[in-house]
Design a protein around this motif. Structure first.
Motif, PDB file in Angstrom:
ATOM      1  N   ARG A   1     -17.632   5.616  84.189  1.00 22.41           N
ATOM      2  CA  ARG A   1     -18.123   4.953  82.687  1.00 22.41           C
ATOM      3  C   ARG A   1     -17.168   5.730  81.792  1.00 22.41           C
ATOM      4  NH1 ARG A   1     -23.368   4.834  84.815  1.00 22.41           N
ATOM      5  NH2 ARG A   1     -23.651   6.698  83.547  1.00 22.41           N
ATOM      6  N   ALA A   2     -17.221   7.094  81.949  1.00 21.32           N
ATOM      7  CA  ALA A   2     -16.314   7.879  80.918  1.00 21.32           C
ATOM      8  C   ALA A   2     -14.857   7.478  80.981  1.00 21.32           C
ATOM      9  CB  ALA A   2     -16.538   9.340  81.328  1.00 21.32           C
ATOM     10  N   LEU A   3     -14.367   7.411  82.045  1.00 24.66           N
ATOM     11  CA  LEU A   3     -12.908   7.051  82.456  1.00 24.66           C
ATOM     12  C   LEU A   3     -12.547   5.673  81.838  1.00 24.66           C
ATOM     13  CD1 LEU A   3     -12.031   8.707  85.544  1.00 24.66           C
ATOM     14  CD2 LEU A   3     -11.541   9.532  83.473  1.00 24.66           C
ATOM     15  N   HIS A   4     -13.395   4.759  81.744  1.00 25.47           N
ATOM     16  CA  HIS A   4     -13.152   3.463  81.302  1.00 25.47           C
ATOM     17  C   HIS A   4     -13.749   3.060  79.663  1.00 25.47           C
ATOM     18  CE1 HIS A   4     -13.134   2.551  85.777  1.00 25.47           C
ATOM     19  NE2 HIS A   4     -12.182   1.709  85.243  1.00 25.47           N
ATOM     20  N   ASP A   5     -14.461   4.010  79.105  1.00 28.11           N
ATOM     21  CA  ASP A   5     -14.903   3.678  77.746  1.00 28.11           C
ATOM     22  C   ASP A   5     -14.132   4.596  76.889  1.00 28.11           C
ATOM     23  OD1 ASP A   5     -16.156   6.148  77.871  1.00 28.11           O
ATOM     24  OD2 ASP A   5     -18.242   5.371  78.394  1.00 28.11           O
ATOM     25  N   GLU A   6     -14.313   4.449  75.716  1.00 25.56           N
ATOM     26  CA  GLU A   6     -13.528   5.452  74.573  1.00 25.56           C
ATOM     27  C   GLU A   6     -14.359   6.552  73.843  1.00 25.56           C
ATOM     28  OE1 GLU A   6     -10.554   5.404  74.359  1.00 25.56           O
ATOM     29  OE2 GLU A   6     -10.086   3.458  75.866  1.00 25.56           O
ATOM     30  N   SER A   7     -15.549   6.737  74.523  1.00 30.03           N
ATOM     31  CA  SER A   7     -16.584   7.611  73.898  1.00 30.03           C
ATOM     32  C   SER A   7     -16.018   8.910  73.816  1.00 30.03           C
ATOM     33  CB  SER A   7     -17.759   7.504  74.705  1.00 30.03           C
ATOM     34  OG  SER A   7     -17.703   8.115  75.756  1.00 30.03           O
ATOM     35  N   ASP A   8     -16.334   9.819  73.017  1.00 31.88           N
ATOM     36  CA  ASP A   8     -15.825  11.040  72.729  1.00 31.88           C
ATOM     37  C   ASP A   8     -17.015  12.152  73.117  1.00 31.88           C
ATOM     38  OD1 ASP A   8     -13.449  10.171  72.012  1.00 31.88           O
ATOM     39  OD2 ASP A   8     -13.833  10.334  69.746  1.00 31.88           O
ATOM     40  N   ARG A   9     -17.911  12.023  73.627  1.00 29.92           N
ATOM     41  CA  ARG A   9     -19.087  12.699  74.251  1.00 29.92           C
ATOM     42  C   ARG A   9     -18.936  13.447  75.415  1.00 29.92           C
ATOM     43  NH1 ARG A   9     -24.122   8.830  73.361  1.00 29.92           N
ATOM     44  NH2 ARG A   9     -22.733   7.760  74.738  1.00 29.92           N
ATOM     45  N   ASP A  10     -19.797  14.513  75.675  1.00 24.89           N
ATOM     46  CA  ASP A  10     -19.687  14.982  77.046  1.00 24.89           C
ATOM     47  C   ASP A  10     -20.288  14.068  77.941  1.00 24.89           C
ATOM     48  OD1 ASP A  10     -18.556  17.313  75.647  1.00 24.89           O
ATOM     49  OD2 ASP A  10     -20.090  18.504  76.006  1.00 24.89           O
ATOM     50  N   VAL A  11     -19.567  14.086  79.354  1.00 24.63           N
ATOM     51  CA  VAL A  11     -20.135  13.534  80.559  1.00 24.63           C
ATOM     52  C   VAL A  11     -21.223  14.113  81.029  1.00 24.63           C
ATOM     53  CG1 VAL A  11     -19.745  12.492  82.588  1.00 24.63           C
ATOM     54  CG2 VAL A  11     -17.660  12.450  80.681  1.00 24.63           C
ATOM     55  N   THR A  12     -22.487  13.421  81.004  1.00 26.73           N
ATOM     56  CA  THR A  12     -23.711  14.160  81.233  1.00 26.73           C
ATOM     57  C   THR A  12     -24.477  13.042  82.311  1.00 26.73           C
ATOM     58  OG1 THR A  12     -25.048  13.262  79.501  1.00 26.73           O
ATOM     59  CG2 THR A  12     -23.989  15.509  79.224  1.00 26.73           C
ATOM     60  N   VAL A  13     -25.246  13.673  82.972  1.00 31.77           N
ATOM     61  CA  VAL A  13     -26.044  13.043  84.157  1.00 31.77           C
ATOM     62  C   VAL A  13     -27.536  13.290  83.873  1.00 31.77           C
ATOM     63  CG1 VAL A  13     -26.329  12.719  86.551  1.00 31.77           C
ATOM     64  CG2 VAL A  13     -24.468  13.060  85.862  1.00 31.77           C
TER      65      VAL A  13
ATOM     66  N   PRO B   1     -16.498  18.042  80.147  1.00 36.62           N
ATOM     67  CA  PRO B   1     -16.584  18.331  78.682  1.00 36.62           C
ATOM     68  C   PRO B   1     -15.814  17.136  77.847  1.00 36.62           C
ATOM     69  CG  PRO B   1     -14.998  19.792  79.702  1.00 36.62           C
ATOM     70  CD  PRO B   1     -15.707  19.326  80.866  1.00 36.62           C
ATOM     71  N   ALA B   2     -16.112  16.925  76.701  1.00 39.92           N
ATOM     72  CA  ALA B   2     -15.494  15.874  76.071  1.00 39.92           C
ATOM     73  C   ALA B   2     -13.903  16.132  75.616  1.00 39.92           C
ATOM     74  CB  ALA B   2     -16.067  15.762  74.591  1.00 39.92           C
ATOM     75  N   GLN B   3     -13.560  17.319  75.565  1.00 36.15           N
ATOM     76  CA  GLN B   3     -12.167  17.488  75.254  1.00 36.15           C
ATOM     77  C   GLN B   3     -11.227  17.523  76.513  1.00 36.15           C
ATOM     78  OE1 GLN B   3     -14.649  19.713  75.024  1.00 36.15           O
ATOM     79  NE2 GLN B   3     -14.072  21.804  76.176  1.00 36.15           N
ATOM     80  N   GLU B   4     -11.711  17.240  77.737  1.00 37.40           N
ATOM     81  CA  GLU B   4     -10.798  16.910  78.692  1.00 37.40           C
ATOM     82  C   GLU B   4     -10.949  15.385  78.886  1.00 37.40           C
ATOM     83  OE1 GLU B   4     -11.944  19.196  82.215  1.00 37.40           O
ATOM     84  OE2 GLU B   4     -11.647  21.029  81.304  1.00 37.40           O
TER      85      GLU B   4
END
Length: 330
Positions: A119-131, A166-169
């Protein structure tokens, strides 16, 4: 001397076949990363057997046990006990890794992490990827209750966010993922197109097919070598040597398909090359001897035709009275 057009065709064919053989392993690697690793169901199925791997179980027991001991260290009333409690905590966690509840937690955790990264790779959000571990905890709690574990119903199900990326990556990973998606589709297609074109324009197509097969086999062997070198580099970058066996097991599980495809390229390339070579070798079973043998009767027939007198000519050795009936008058 080879005509100039034939030499140009041979050079163009060699260039196209070389490009095809170079793109074949690169396209295989890109397609594996873009389509095999991004399939959540396949990923979970690949990772599922690792729940029973001894190295993975030990790594999980060490990680979870260290986390529990950090919580123990933060409590003032139990600080004198860490040295005494640590072996029991490790044994308890290691024992838990052999239960059905752990296997369920392992599969659920891998699925949750994989879905979150995709989901993080396909959307454009700038937040950290969390579970969120609450669904995983709930499934484990139900499994423990089914197994009649004491106090299983008292396990709290809390929404705990665990950071995965992390969001920066994310921006760098998104760009790389999009490149892999494009390359994973077009590189194999271009490899096939270049190979077919190289064989079509070749002056000797049988040799072109043989070269294509050998180049494909060489590309597959280089891909297998790259996977082996990548494994060593990956394990060498780990901060803790104790977790290298577990990381090696994970690496081997994820790259199993890639290794199989690389050896498939080797076998397929060698089969094609050998078939093309044998086809040219035994196309004329008689070989040169058959040509020489067929020339002898032709020379014999020519000699007989040369020895025969021309039509209408008489032989000098024939007697003058060969037709006595013509010499007597009627």
């Amino acid at each position: 001397m080879v005509p100039r057009p034939a030499r140009l065709r041979s050079a163009l064919s060699a260039a196209l076949i070389a490009l095809a053989c170079l793109l074949a392993p690169c396209g295989t690697l890109a397609a594996w990363a873009a389509y095999d690793l991004t399939d959540t169901s396949r990923y979970v199925t690949t990772m599922a057997p690792l729940a029973a791997d001894p190295a993975v179980r030990n790594a999980v027991a060490d990680t979870v046990g260290n986390g529990i001991m950090e919580q123990v260290d933060d409590r003032a009333d139990v600080r004198p006990l860490p040295g005494t409690v640590r072996p029991f905590v490790h044994d308890a966690v290691h024992s838990f890794t052999g239960t059905e509840a752990f296997r369920l937690a392992w599969d659920s955790g891998n699925r949750a992490v994989h879905d979150a990264v995709l989901r993080a790779l396909h959307d454009e959000s700038d937040r950290d990827v969390t579970v969120d571990l609450a669904p995983v905890t709930a499934q484990v709690k139900r499994q423990l209750a089914v197994d009649h574990v004491a106090l299983a119903n008292r396990i709290p199900v809390e929404h705990t966010e665990v950071s995965v990326l992390p969001a920066q990556e994310l921006d760098r990973l998104r760009k790389g993922f999009h490149v892999l998606e494009v390359a994973g589709f077009w590189l194999p297609v271009l490899a096939v197109v270049f190979a077919v074109a190289g064989i079509a324009v070749a002056a000797c197509r049988r040799r072109a097919v043989t070269a294509t097969g050998l180049g494909t086999a060489l590309g597959g062997a280089l891909l297998a070598l790259a996977v082996t070198i990548g494994r060593r580099l990956t394990l060498a970058d780990l901060p803790e040597e104790a977790h290298q066996p577990a990381a090696g097991a994970v690496y081997d599980a994820l790259t199993a398909t890639l290794r199989q495809v690389s050896w498939l390229l080797v076998v397929l390339g060698l089969t094609v090359a050998l078939t093309a070579w044998l086809t040219g070798r035994f196309r004329h079973p008689g070989g040169r001897g058959g040509v020489r043998g067929s020339a002898a009767p032709q020379r014999g027939a020519g000699q007989r035709r040369a020895a025969a007198p021309p039509r209408g000519a008489t032989s000098h050795n024939a007697p003058a009275d060969e037709s006595p009936g013509l010499q007597r008058s009627p």
